[in-house]
Design a protein around this motif. Structure first.
Motif, PDB file in Angstrom:
ATOM      1  N   HIS A  81      32.079 106.654  -4.362  1.00  0.00           N
ATOM      2  CA  HIS A  81      30.763 106.184  -4.794  1.00  0.00           C
ATOM      3  C   HIS A  81      29.776 106.164  -3.623  1.00  0.00           C
ATOM      4  O   HIS A  81      28.606 106.534  -3.770  1.00  0.00           O
ATOM      5  CB  HIS A  81      30.868 104.770  -5.373  1.00  0.00           C
ATOM      6  CG  HIS A  81      31.398 104.696  -6.765  1.00  0.00           C
ATOM      7  ND1 HIS A  81      32.722 104.498  -7.035  1.00  0.00           N
ATOM      8  CD2 HIS A  81      30.777 104.792  -7.972  1.00  0.00           C
ATOM      9  CE1 HIS A  81      32.910 104.454  -8.352  1.00  0.00           C
ATOM     10  NE2 HIS A  81      31.740 104.636  -8.942  1.00  0.00           N
ATOM     11  N   VAL A  88      22.253 109.421  -6.063  1.00  0.00           N
ATOM     12  CA  VAL A  88      22.294 108.826  -7.400  1.00  0.00           C
ATOM     13  C   VAL A  88      21.170 107.799  -7.557  1.00  0.00           C
ATOM     14  O   VAL A  88      20.568 107.683  -8.625  1.00  0.00           O
ATOM     15  CB  VAL A  88      23.670 108.203  -7.687  1.00  0.00           C
ATOM     16  CG1 VAL A  88      23.640 107.384  -8.982  1.00  0.00           C
ATOM     17  CG2 VAL A  88      24.737 109.297  -7.803  1.00  0.00           C
ATOM     18  N   TRP A 181      26.467 103.442 -13.129  1.00  0.00           N
ATOM     19  CA  TRP A 181      27.208 104.445 -12.371  1.00  0.00           C
ATOM     20  C   TRP A 181      28.138 103.789 -11.354  1.00  0.00           C
ATOM     21  O   TRP A 181      29.286 104.223 -11.181  1.00  0.00           O
ATOM     22  CB  TRP A 181      26.241 105.396 -11.669  1.00  0.00           C
ATOM     23  CG  TRP A 181      26.977 106.326 -10.745  1.00  0.00           C
ATOM     24  CD1 TRP A 181      27.695 107.443 -11.087  1.00  0.00           C
ATOM     25  CD2 TRP A 181      27.101 106.191  -9.328  1.00  0.00           C
ATOM     26  NE1 TRP A 181      28.246 108.010  -9.963  1.00  0.00           N
ATOM     27  CE2 TRP A 181      27.902 107.267  -8.877  1.00  0.00           C
ATOM     28  CE3 TRP A 181      26.598 105.271  -8.394  1.00  0.00           C
ATOM     29  CZ2 TRP A 181      28.218 107.438  -7.540  1.00  0.00           C
ATOM     30  CZ3 TRP A 181      26.912 105.436  -7.058  1.00  0.00           C
ATOM     31  CH2 TRP A 181      27.711 106.516  -6.648  1.00  0.00           C
ATOM     32  N   THR A 184      31.573 102.862 -12.676  1.00  0.00           N
ATOM     33  CA  THR A 184      32.537 103.860 -13.117  1.00  0.00           C
ATOM     34  C   THR A 184      33.745 103.832 -12.174  1.00  0.00           C
ATOM     35  O   THR A 184      33.668 103.332 -11.050  1.00  0.00           O
ATOM     36  CB  THR A 184      31.936 105.275 -13.115  1.00  0.00           C
ATOM     37  OG1 THR A 184      31.494 105.605 -11.789  1.00  0.00           O
ATOM     38  CG2 THR A 184      30.766 105.364 -14.085  1.00  0.00           C
ATOM     39  N   GLU A 192      30.360 111.792 -12.766  1.00  0.00           N
ATOM     40  CA  GLU A 192      29.209 111.092 -13.337  1.00  0.00           C
ATOM     41  C   GLU A 192      27.979 111.230 -12.448  1.00  0.00           C
ATOM     42  O   GLU A 192      26.850 111.294 -12.939  1.00  0.00           O
ATOM     43  CB  GLU A 192      29.553 109.620 -13.552  1.00  0.00           C
ATOM     44  CG  GLU A 192      30.680 109.378 -14.550  1.00  0.00           C
ATOM     45  CD  GLU A 192      30.357 109.911 -15.934  1.00  0.00           C
ATOM     46  OE1 GLU A 192      29.162 109.898 -16.316  1.00  0.00           O
ATOM     47  OE2 GLU A 192      31.287 110.347 -16.628  1.00  0.00           O
ATOM     48  N   ALA A 193      28.186 111.302 -11.131  1.00  0.00           N
ATOM     49  CA  ALA A 193      27.058 111.496 -10.221  1.00  0.00           C
ATOM     50  C   ALA A 193      26.419 112.863 -10.449  1.00  0.00           C
ATOM     51  O   ALA A 193      25.189 112.986 -10.510  1.00  0.00           O
ATOM     52  CB  ALA A 193      27.516 111.363  -8.775  1.00  0.00           C
TER      53      ALA A 193
END
Length: 253
Positions: A81, A88, A181, A184, A192-193
């Motif tokens: 992340h 993001v 986000w 996740t 997802e990013a």
């Protein structure tokens, strides 16, 4: 002058720890000082930031009431992340701007939001010693008529009618998208990013110049993003290079 910095009920509903300050030297600094180790998302914002900072040591300069300075404090993130966090953040801001009617907003990797090549917003994300991270955003709201804005910049008021409700929706939508986000799983963070970033990243496919910290300047075509969210650029000689923290500029085509 538009009275846009008032109540932020939508943002307050997402972050009860919201602070709206009349002025601050740096909202990133203020929110960092509020770090108590809580898992809650703390938000600090102001319409007058006196010592704002940008990426690569730059300043974020504005006059009172002209821009929103926003900082969001997040719990510690997984390594997957963390590397994607700045881009993001930009993608979530662009999504919020689209929802507010600024449909031409796009990202320039890694931290600028542009409309037709002019800068509407900038992003500075920082990691704290506690492991928590800060998403800092500077968004131009309106320029007053008694001075010239910074060349190449543009304000929100050019595209939509600015009210505190509009600004509240942009802040809350950005916070909500980024929070979803960040929650996740580490295994899904990259996928997802990419789903958030790729549709709004104007840099992809562009001819760019890359300005390295040591003064080297080179150019190539921005081909994609690495698994860590870094920019992949191919030089005219066919060399594939990874850009991690350099200044990237779009070239006219």
């Amino acid at each position: 002058m538009i009275e846009w910095c008032q109540d932020f009920p939508r943002t307050k509903a997402l972050s009860p720890l919201l602070e709206v300050l009349p002025t601050a030297d740096s909202t990133n600094r203020v929110v960092s000082e509020r770090d108590t180790g809580s898992e809650e998302h703390r938000v600090v914002l102001t319409s007058h930031q006196t010592a704002g900072r940008g990426r690569l040591g730059r300043q974020w300069l504005s006059h009172p009431g002209e821009s929103l300075a926003l900082s969001i404090l997040f719990p510690p993130l997984s390594p997957g992340h963390l590397s994607w966090f700045p881009v993001v953040t930009g993608a979530c801001l662009v999504g919020a701007l689209h929802a507010a009617g600024v449909t031409k907003a796009q990202m320039k990797w890694p931290n600028d939001v542009l409309v037709d090549g002019e800068k509407l917003a900038g992003i500075l994300c920082e990691s704290l010693s506690s492991g928590r991270v800060v998403a800092g955003i500077g968004l131009n709201i309106e320029f007053h008529g008694n001075h010239e804005p910074v060349p190449g910049s543009v304000a929100l008021s050019r595209f939509v009618g600015v009210t505190h409700a509009v600004v509240d929706s942009i802040v809350s939508d950005t916070l909500l998208g980024l929070r979803r986000w960040s929650e996740t799983t580490p295994q899904d963070a990259e996928k997802e990013a990419r789903a958030l970033v790729h549709p709004v990243l104007a840099t992809l496919g562009q001819q760019v110049s890359v300005h390295e910290m040591d003064g080297e300047v080179w150019s190539g075509t921005a081909e994609g993003l690495s698994p860590q969210g870094h920019l992949l650029v191919t030089t005219p000689a066919g060399e594939a290079r990874v850009v991690v923290a350099s200044d990237v500029r779009h070239l006219r085509q």
